[in-house]
Structures are given as structure tokens and as C-alpha cells.
Design a protein around this motif. Structure first.
Motif, PDB file in Angstrom:
ATOM      1  N   GLY A 273       0.952  -1.069  -0.186  1.00  5.90           N
ATOM      2  CA  GLY A 273      -0.125  -0.094  -0.005  1.00  5.90           C
ATOM      3  C   GLY A 273       0.728   1.129  -0.048  1.00  5.90           C
ATOM      4  N   GLY A 274       2.188   1.292   0.642  1.00 10.63           N
ATOM      5  CA  GLY A 274       2.928   2.449   0.630  1.00 10.63           C
ATOM      6  C   GLY A 274       2.520   3.242   1.994  1.00 10.63           C
ATOM      7  N   LYS A 275       2.957   4.437   1.910  1.00 11.57           N
ATOM      8  CA  LYS A 275       2.868   5.377   3.049  1.00 11.57           C
ATOM      9  C   LYS A 275       3.511   4.900   4.451  1.00 11.57           C
ATOM     10  CE  LYS A 275       0.555   8.615   2.342  1.00 11.57           C
ATOM     11  NZ  LYS A 275       1.065   9.972   1.565  1.00 11.57           N
ATOM     12  N   GLY A 276       4.369   3.951   4.277  1.00  4.68           N
ATOM     13  CA  GLY A 276       4.952   3.371   5.301  1.00  4.68           C
ATOM     14  C   GLY A 276       5.112   1.913   4.886  1.00  4.68           C
ATOM     15  N   GLY A 277       5.164   1.059   5.782  1.00  4.19           N
ATOM     16  CA  GLY A 277       5.661  -0.610   5.325  1.00  4.19           C
ATOM     17  C   GLY A 277       6.803  -0.769   4.847  1.00  4.19           C
ATOM     18  N   CYS A 278       6.939  -1.579   3.878  1.00  5.68           N
ATOM     19  CA  CYS A 278       8.192  -2.081   3.438  1.00  5.68           C
ATOM     20  C   CYS A 278       8.590  -1.663   1.850  1.00  5.68           C
ATOM     21  CB  CYS A 278       8.099  -3.567   3.356  1.00  5.68           C
ATOM     22  SG  CYS A 278       8.243  -4.232   5.215  1.00  5.68           S
ATOM     23  N   MET A 279       9.836  -1.660   1.765  1.00  4.00           N
ATOM     24  CA  MET A 279      10.076  -1.455   0.365  1.00  4.00           C
ATOM     25  C   MET A 279      10.948  -2.559  -0.035  1.00  4.00           C
ATOM     26  SD  MET A 279      13.621  -1.062   0.628  1.00  4.00           S
ATOM     27  CE  MET A 279      14.231  -0.239  -1.086  1.00  4.00           C
ATOM     28  N   ILE A 280      11.231  -2.827  -1.526  1.00  2.00           N
ATOM     29  CA  ILE A 280      12.206  -4.125  -1.671  1.00  2.00           C
ATOM     30  C   ILE A 280      13.154  -3.467  -2.670  1.00  2.00           C
ATOM     31  CG2 ILE A 280      10.283  -5.761  -1.498  1.00  2.00           C
ATOM     32  CD1 ILE A 280       9.590  -5.602  -4.731  1.00  2.00           C
ATOM     33  N   ALA A 281      14.332  -4.278  -2.638  1.00  2.00           N
ATOM     34  CA  ALA A 281      15.538  -3.801  -3.330  1.00  2.00           C
ATOM     35  C   ALA A 281      15.868  -5.339  -4.404  1.00  2.00           C
ATOM     36  CB  ALA A 281      16.489  -3.207  -2.656  1.00  2.00           C
ATOM     37  N   LEU A 282      16.352  -5.079  -5.543  1.00  2.00           N
ATOM     38  CA  LEU A 282      16.660  -6.275  -6.249  1.00  2.00           C
ATOM     39  C   LEU A 282      18.365  -6.335  -6.259  1.00  2.00           C
ATOM     40  CD1 LEU A 282      16.149  -8.373  -8.538  1.00  2.00           C
ATOM     41  CD2 LEU A 282      16.558  -6.897 -10.215  1.00  2.00           C
ATOM     42  N   VAL A 283      18.833  -7.475  -5.674  1.00  2.00           N
ATOM     43  CA  VAL A 283      20.392  -7.471  -5.728  1.00  2.00           C
ATOM     44  C   VAL A 283      20.957  -8.757  -6.175  1.00  2.00           C
ATOM     45  CG1 VAL A 283      20.459  -5.976  -3.420  1.00  2.00           C
ATOM     46  CG2 VAL A 283      20.089  -8.424  -3.134  1.00  2.00           C
ATOM     47  N   ASP A 284      22.221  -8.987  -6.151  1.00  2.00           N
ATOM     48  CA  ASP A 284      22.665 -10.179  -6.328  1.00  2.00           C
ATOM     49  C   ASP A 284      23.669 -10.609  -5.200  1.00  2.00           C
ATOM     50  OD1 ASP A 284      25.126  -8.868  -6.791  1.00  2.00           O
ATOM     51  OD2 ASP A 284      24.386  -8.622  -9.138  1.00  2.00           O
ATOM     52  N   ASP A 285      24.267 -11.718  -5.347  1.00  2.00           N
ATOM     53  CA  ASP A 285      25.329 -12.023  -4.297  1.00  2.00           C
ATOM     54  C   ASP A 285      26.582 -11.266  -4.496  1.00  2.00           C
ATOM     55  OD1 ASP A 285      23.995 -14.504  -3.722  1.00  2.00           O
ATOM     56  OD2 ASP A 285      25.017 -15.593  -5.253  1.00  2.00           O
ATOM     57  N   GLY A 286      26.788 -10.351  -5.291  1.00  2.00           N
ATOM     58  CA  GLY A 286      27.833  -9.280  -5.092  1.00  2.00           C
ATOM     59  C   GLY A 286      27.355  -8.030  -4.554  1.00  2.00           C
ATOM     60  N   THR A 287      26.250  -7.739  -4.498  1.00  2.00           N
ATOM     61  CA  THR A 287      25.706  -6.511  -4.124  1.00  2.00           C
ATOM     62  C   THR A 287      24.898  -6.583  -2.547  1.00  2.00           C
ATOM     63  OG1 THR A 287      23.615  -6.401  -5.136  1.00  2.00           O
ATOM     64  CG2 THR A 287      25.786  -5.247  -6.247  1.00  2.00           C
ATOM     65  N   ARG A 288      24.601  -7.799  -2.237  1.00  2.00           N
ATOM     66  CA  ARG A 288      23.598  -8.076  -1.222  1.00  2.00           C
ATOM     67  C   ARG A 288      24.192  -7.402   0.242  1.00  2.00           C
ATOM     68  NH1 ARG A 288      21.392 -14.001  -0.201  1.00  2.00           N
ATOM     69  NH2 ARG A 288      23.537 -14.360  -0.421  1.00  2.00           N
ATOM     70  N   ALA A 289      25.052  -7.689   0.622  1.00  2.00           N
ATOM     71  CA  ALA A 289      25.652  -7.141   1.868  1.00  2.00           C
ATOM     72  C   ALA A 289      25.693  -5.626   1.812  1.00  2.00           C
ATOM     73  CB  ALA A 289      26.864  -8.059   2.041  1.00  2.00           C
ATOM     74  N   GLU A 290      26.262  -5.178   0.937  1.00  2.00           N
ATOM     75  CA  GLU A 290      26.531  -3.718   0.861  1.00  2.00           C
ATOM     76  C   GLU A 290      25.205  -3.101   0.849  1.00  2.00           C
ATOM     77  OE1 GLU A 290      28.933  -0.018  -1.387  1.00  2.00           O
ATOM     78  OE2 GLU A 290      29.354  -2.181  -2.036  1.00  2.00           O
ATOM     79  N   VAL A 291      24.257  -3.333   0.004  1.00  2.00           N
ATOM     80  CA  VAL A 291      22.821  -2.675  -0.008  1.00  2.00           C
ATOM     81  C   VAL A 291      22.212  -2.941   1.403  1.00  2.00           C
ATOM     82  CG1 VAL A 291      20.534  -2.825  -0.920  1.00  2.00           C
ATOM     83  CG2 VAL A 291      22.604  -3.063  -2.382  1.00  2.00           C
ATOM     84  N   LEU A 292      22.214  -4.322   2.065  1.00  2.00           N
ATOM     85  CA  LEU A 292      21.579  -4.488   3.300  1.00  2.00           C
ATOM     86  C   LEU A 292      22.251  -3.568   4.357  1.00  2.00           C
ATOM     87  CD1 LEU A 292      20.743  -7.773   4.765  1.00  2.00           C
ATOM     88  CD2 LEU A 292      21.828  -6.138   6.208  1.00  2.00           C
TER      89      LEU A 292
END
Length: 313
Positions: free
Chosen positions: A277-296
Motif C-alpha cells: 500500500g505504501g505510506k510506510g510499510g516495506c520497500m524491496i530492492a533487487l540485488v545479487d550475491d555481489g551487492t547483497r551485503a552492501e545494500v543490506l
């Protein structure tokens, strides 16, 4: 004791526009689940529903005031009626619990209702198809969300990625190339019903503008469907980014969501957007094994209260 569970979910592409007949893609989040346990209620006749996460108990034959209580009671009554069981003659204790964050756009209420339907069906030695489970849970969705599209109950009941258009048969998507999503929680509760109603008021005030926005979101979803089927999951990133811009135009993003989206993309995510719904809650990000740790790490530094990693396959 009879026990069953159901997964959470996120909308990959197409939220809000799906309510107005455009397609959307949703994926299950199987690592976080809701559970329902059914046991005989000793020395009594009646049905007692215990909502552990809310610290509340409800009897099926007593009036209730909250949406959560009404949703739980309706799910039990509708399921027993479908199974041909008279609720008034049963002696049951039903305990529900959810790992799915509440009011975050991840389908916690849907998962609880689905787990309830499955547990009751199993308790009476019956089997229901995912389609029938979905149809029963949709009746609960109406209580929880007012005018739901039907996508949440569909993806949770089938527990597979789905391409969904309101009023049409959902299509299970074959994911040709597995991908990874990070799901970051803003820490802000947001009722889907409120966001849906906000968009509806705006659409009524300016239907031409909002129909054009819905059309553009629908076109993005179709591009995403083709990318998933073709195994070109890398293309999903820019589609998620474009979808987020349109969701901002719909007025359903928030400063907290925007900050997390920027943090994810700056740290190397291929794309990011709000989910639900938005207005808060969650967002999602598309990552791979190489970027997962840095994005997290970037998401946590930007204020995410928690981050869930889920593969989509």
C-alpha cells in the motif's frame, strides 16, 4: 493438534493499479510465515480463537468490534460452512501466530487467514485446491482492505510468483532465472485499506490523470512478466525504479520509503521500490550475491528497522 502455515508476500510490480484492472506481479516470501493450530476444546462447546500476536482471544459466538477480530471469525465461519460443518456444534481452540510483519504490506492478515483455512481443512480430513483456498481468503480480504484486488490471497494460496489481473484467472510465472530481493521495513505501520482509499479519492477527483498513471504501471508490469519468463531478471531493476516513480506520482510513497529506495540504489541495487500500500510499510530492492551485503548495510544505516532476504525462484 492440527497445524498449517502460509507464506507472506510482496508485490514486485503493479500495486494500486491492480485495483483498477491493470496487471500486477506478486511473489511469496516463504521464509516468514503465519501458522494456525487447531486442537479440541476440552469440556466446552464452542470455538475459541487465540491471536497470540495481538494478545487477544475471541469466541466465535460473541460480537467483536475490531477488523482483526471480524476477519478471524469470518474466516473460521466461512471455512466451516464450506466444509459442511456446523460451527455451533464444534469444540475447538484455534491459535494463530504470524512472523509476517503486521501492517507492512507483506500480507500478514492474508497469511493468517490462509493458514486458518488450511488448518481447519486438514483438521476435518479434507483437501481444498489452492484456488478454493484463495476464494475463501478473498472474503476475508474484503473485511481487511475494503476493495481488494485479489492478488494477495492468490499469491499466498498458491505460494508461487503470479501474474494477476483482477477478474481474470491468475497465471503462475515460471522464473527462468532466480533473483534475490531485500525487503526493508520502514518501521511505520500502514494500513493497505487507507492507502487504497486515498488513491480512490484522488482517482475520483481526476480520473483521466490516474487512468494514465495506471496504464503506465500496467505496461511496466507486462515488461516485467516478459523479462521473468525470458530469464532476463536484470531488466527488472529499471522497471522497479520506473514503477517507484509512478507510485510517487500516485501519492503513496513517503519520505522514509524514498530514503530507503535511494540508499539501496546508491549501494548497488539494480532497482528498488515500495511494496504494498505504501505510506510506510516495506520497500524491496533487487540485488545479487555481489551487492547483497552492501545494500543490506546501507538500508540499515538509512533507518530500516529490519531487512529480510528472500530468493525468488
Amino acid at each position: 493438534m492440527t497445524k498449517a502455515s502460509a507464506a507472506g508476500k510482496v508485490i514486485l510490480l503493479g500495486e494500486h493499479a491492480v485495483v483498477y484492472g491493470r496487471p500486477a506481479i506478486a511473489v511469496p516470501v516463504s521464509d516468514v510465515r503465519a501458522t494456525a493450530e487447531v486442537t479440541p476444546l476440552a469440556g466446552d462447546v464452542g470455538v475459541l480463537i487465540v491471536a497470540e500476536d495481538l494478545g487477544q482471544s475471541y469466541r466465535l459466538d460473541e460480537p467483536c468490534e475490531t477488523d482483526a477480530a471480524r476477519a478471524l471469525r469470518a474466516t473460521v465461519r466461512n471455512t466451516l460452512q464450506h466444509l459442511g460443518v456446523q460451527a455451533e456444534t464444534q469444540a475447538l481452540r484455534i491459535v494463530v501466530h504470524s512472523q509476517v510483519p503486521i501492517a507492512r504490506g507483506m500480507g500478514s492478515g492474508t497469511a493468517v487467514a490462509t493458514a486458518l483455512v488450511r488448518a481447519l481443512t486438514k483438521h476435518y480430513g479434507r483437501h481444498l485446491t489452492p484456488r478454493t483456498v484463495s476464494d475463501l481468503v478473498f472474503r476475508t480480504e474484503v473485511i481487511l482492505h475494503g476493495t481488494p484486488s485479489g492478488i494477495d490471497n492468490t499469491v499466498v494460496a498458491f505460494e508461487k510468483p503470479v501474474h494477476f489481473t483482477k477478474g481474470q484467472r491468475a497465471h503462475i510465472l515460471e522464473v527462468r532465472g532466480e533473483f534475490i530481493l531485500l525487503i526493508a521495513d520502514t518501521g511505520i505501520r500502514s494500513k493497505t485499506r487507507d492507502a487504497v482509499e486515498q488513491v480512490r479519492r484522488a482517482w475520483r477527483a481526476d480520473p483521466g490523470r490516474y487512468e494514465r498513471l495506471f496504464d503506465r504501471i500496467g505496461a511496466i508490469v507486462e515488461e516485467g512478466r516478459r523479462a521473468i519468463i525470458a530469464g532476463q531478471v536484470g531488466d527488472l531493476g529499471h522497471l522497479m525504479h520506473r514503477n517507484q516513480l509512478l507510485l510517487r506520482d500516485l501519492g503513496v510513497s513517503s519520505p522514509e520509503l524514498d530514503r530507503l529506495v535511494r540508499a539501496a540504489e546508491s549501494a548497488g541495487a539494480k532497482g528498488a521500490k515500495l511494496s504494498g500500500g505504501g505510506k510506510g510499510g516495506c520497500m524491496i530492492a533487487l540485488v545479487d550475491d555481489g551487492t547483497r551485503a552492501e545494500v543490506l548495510s546501507s538500508l540499515l544505516s538509512a533507518g530500516a528497522s529490519s531487512v529480510i532476504t528472500t530468493p525468488v525462484r
